[in-house]
Design a protein around this motif. Sequence first.
Motif, PDB file in Angstrom:
ATOM      1  N   ARG A   1      44.814  46.249  43.128  1.00  0.00           N
ATOM      2  CA  ARG A   1      45.492  45.029  43.397  1.00  0.00           C
ATOM      3  C   ARG A   1      45.209  44.248  44.598  1.00  0.00           C
ATOM      4  NH1 ARG A   1      50.532  45.772  42.554  1.00  0.00           N
ATOM      5  NH2 ARG A   1      50.460  47.615  41.612  1.00  0.00           N
ATOM      6  N   ASP A   2      44.524  45.033  45.636  1.00  0.00           N
ATOM      7  CA  ASP A   2      44.045  44.368  47.027  1.00  0.00           C
ATOM      8  C   ASP A   2      42.546  43.525  46.875  1.00  0.00           C
ATOM      9  OD1 ASP A   2      46.302  45.439  48.230  1.00  0.00           O
ATOM     10  OD2 ASP A   2      45.403  47.221  48.677  1.00  0.00           O
ATOM     11  N   TYR A   3      42.104  43.804  45.412  1.00  0.00           N
ATOM     12  CA  TYR A   3      40.727  42.943  45.453  1.00  0.00           C
ATOM     13  C   TYR A   3      40.945  41.361  45.307  1.00  0.00           C
ATOM     14  CZ  TYR A   3      36.074  41.892  43.899  1.00  0.00           C
ATOM     15  OH  TYR A   3      34.775  41.412  43.934  1.00  0.00           O
ATOM     16  N   ARG A   4      40.093  40.664  45.930  1.00  0.00           N
ATOM     17  CA  ARG A   4      40.100  39.464  45.444  1.00  0.00           C
ATOM     18  C   ARG A   4      38.819  38.791  44.819  1.00  0.00           C
ATOM     19  NH1 ARG A   4      44.246  40.407  46.053  1.00  0.00           N
ATOM     20  NH2 ARG A   4      45.868  40.025  47.431  1.00  0.00           N
ATOM     21  N   PRO A   5      38.759  38.642  43.664  1.00  0.00           N
ATOM     22  CA  PRO A   5      37.423  38.280  43.119  1.00  0.00           C
ATOM     23  C   PRO A   5      36.886  37.100  43.356  1.00  0.00           C
ATOM     24  CG  PRO A   5      39.196  39.066  41.478  1.00  0.00           C
ATOM     25  CD  PRO A   5      39.790  38.709  42.813  1.00  0.00           C
ATOM     26  N   ARG A   6      35.671  37.019  43.358  1.00  0.00           N
ATOM     27  CA  ARG A   6      34.809  35.607  43.329  1.00  0.00           C
ATOM     28  C   ARG A   6      34.740  34.854  42.369  1.00  0.00           C
ATOM     29  NH1 ARG A   6      29.872  37.126  48.004  1.00  0.00           N
ATOM     30  NH2 ARG A   6      31.140  38.742  49.212  1.00  0.00           N
ATOM     31  N   HIS A   7      34.617  35.492  41.169  1.00  0.00           N
ATOM     32  CA  HIS A   7      34.023  34.794  39.720  1.00  0.00           C
ATOM     33  C   HIS A   7      35.308  34.660  38.717  1.00  0.00           C
ATOM     34  CE1 HIS A   7      30.183  34.598  41.757  1.00  0.00           C
ATOM     35  NE2 HIS A   7      30.264  35.596  41.833  1.00  0.00           N
ATOM     36  N   PHE A   8      36.413  35.273  39.111  1.00  0.00           N
ATOM     37  CA  PHE A   8      37.467  34.909  38.165  1.00  0.00           C
ATOM     38  C   PHE A   8      38.816  35.133  38.985  1.00  0.00           C
ATOM     39  CE2 PHE A   8      35.342  39.151  37.735  1.00  0.00           C
ATOM     40  CZ  PHE A   8      36.448  40.081  38.118  1.00  0.00           C
ATOM     41  N   LEU A   9      40.042  35.140  38.298  1.00  0.00           N
ATOM     42  CA  LEU A   9      41.129  35.417  39.001  1.00  0.00           C
ATOM     43  C   LEU A   9      41.784  36.633  38.559  1.00  0.00           C
ATOM     44  CD1 LEU A   9      42.848  32.038  38.270  1.00  0.00           C
ATOM     45  CD2 LEU A   9      41.506  32.613  40.107  1.00  0.00           C
ATOM     46  N   LEU A  10      42.289  37.382  39.637  1.00  0.00           N
ATOM     47  CA  LEU A  10      43.026  38.780  39.342  1.00  0.00           C
ATOM     48  C   LEU A  10      44.382  38.783  39.867  1.00  0.00           C
ATOM     49  CD1 LEU A  10      42.902  41.877  38.243  1.00  0.00           C
ATOM     50  CD2 LEU A  10      41.828  42.231  40.630  1.00  0.00           C
ATOM     51  N   GLU A  11      45.300  39.261  39.109  1.00  0.00           N
ATOM     52  CA  GLU A  11      46.777  39.350  39.540  1.00  0.00           C
ATOM     53  C   GLU A  11      47.336  40.518  38.994  1.00  0.00           C
ATOM     54  OE1 GLU A  11      51.299  36.968  39.302  1.00  0.00           O
ATOM     55  OE2 GLU A  11      49.409  36.333  38.117  1.00  0.00           O
ATOM     56  N   VAL A  12      47.973  41.630  39.871  1.00  0.00           N
ATOM     57  CA  VAL A  12      48.621  42.541  39.508  1.00  0.00           C
ATOM     58  C   VAL A  12      50.113  42.616  39.730  1.00  0.00           C
ATOM     59  CG1 VAL A  12      48.720  45.280  39.820  1.00  0.00           C
ATOM     60  CG2 VAL A  12      46.439  43.893  40.112  1.00  0.00           C
ATOM     61  N   ALA A  13      50.766  42.520  38.733  1.00  0.00           N
ATOM     62  CA  ALA A  13      52.127  42.387  38.553  1.00  0.00           C
ATOM     63  C   ALA A  13      52.774  43.596  38.099  1.00  0.00           C
ATOM     64  CB  ALA A  13      52.832  41.201  38.081  1.00  0.00           C
ATOM     65  N   GLY A  14      53.296  44.818  38.988  1.00  0.00           N
ATOM     66  CA  GLY A  14      53.811  46.009  38.535  1.00  0.00           C
ATOM     67  C   GLY A  14      52.515  46.693  38.174  1.00  0.00           C
ATOM     68  N   LYS A  15      52.622  47.271  36.845  1.00  0.00           N
ATOM     69  CA  LYS A  15      51.666  48.022  36.531  1.00  0.00           C
ATOM     70  C   LYS A  15      50.331  47.648  35.771  1.00  0.00           C
ATOM     71  CE  LYS A  15      54.636  52.182  36.468  1.00  0.00           C
ATOM     72  NZ  LYS A  15      55.045  53.235  35.662  1.00  0.00           N
TER      73      LYS A  15
END
Length: 284
Positions: free
Chosen positions: A19-33
Amino acid sequence: MSDDAPRGQETYAITPPVRDYRPRHFLLEVAGKTATITLNRPERKNPLTFQSYAELRDLFRALQFDDDVKTVVVTGAGGNFCSGGDVFEIIEPLLSRDMPGLLQFTRMTGELVKAMRACPQPIVAAIDGICVGAGAIIAMASDLRVGTARAKVAFLFNKVGLAGCDMGACAILPRIIGQGRASELLYTGRVMKGDEAERWGFFNRLVEPEAVLVEATVLANELSAGPTFANAMTKRMLHMEWDMSVDQAIEAEAMAQAVCMKTEDYRRAFEAFASKQTPVFKGD
């Protein structure tokens, strides 16, 4: 990321918690589990590049060791899932590679599918619009697929002079839709439309375009609220039993189920049943 690596050999330092990672080439969101991965090049229908392949591979590898994320949703931005490998950023550069260089690339793409199958989290693909080539492979490698009637799925490798046996397609696709149907799609590269994909079992369910991500997320959240240790065991056994005889599979499942019977979730389920309540699972 290693800055001096040739394209296709990049590595990304991704460590839990994801959840702490910030991708360079796509989006990532962690909500709950639930982690949601969004392929985000909508102006080109979300094609993959050498770098996005590698970063996706490394993210799924990191998810094997992440205790916070229990399910994953994969989707695309702008009304399309993924148009496959970028013609000018992947296909054209590959024309100048020698055989070792080509093999290095094809093995790297296969590692993405291996990482998706090895991560314990069930993966739900939310598929709308174009889903072709490597995009169809990512959908195939997911555990569950929610699609739309207007979705267009195609394993179009033969359309560019390649074999249909790409990234595990000849092993995985027949197990989803059957040998004959998989053979037709892989030999012809034709489009499988959404209603056909549902009828053939490639899509688990068909929904309206505006609801596809919502429905996929609801499904993922339902799995996250379940006995996630047991879900991970189910995913592992579904994968391992491809290469087992029936007798071997029965024995392997006996051992797997005995392990699950030692979890606290199993005890919680019994206690909830005995007290006529709904169990609250915690994944331990």
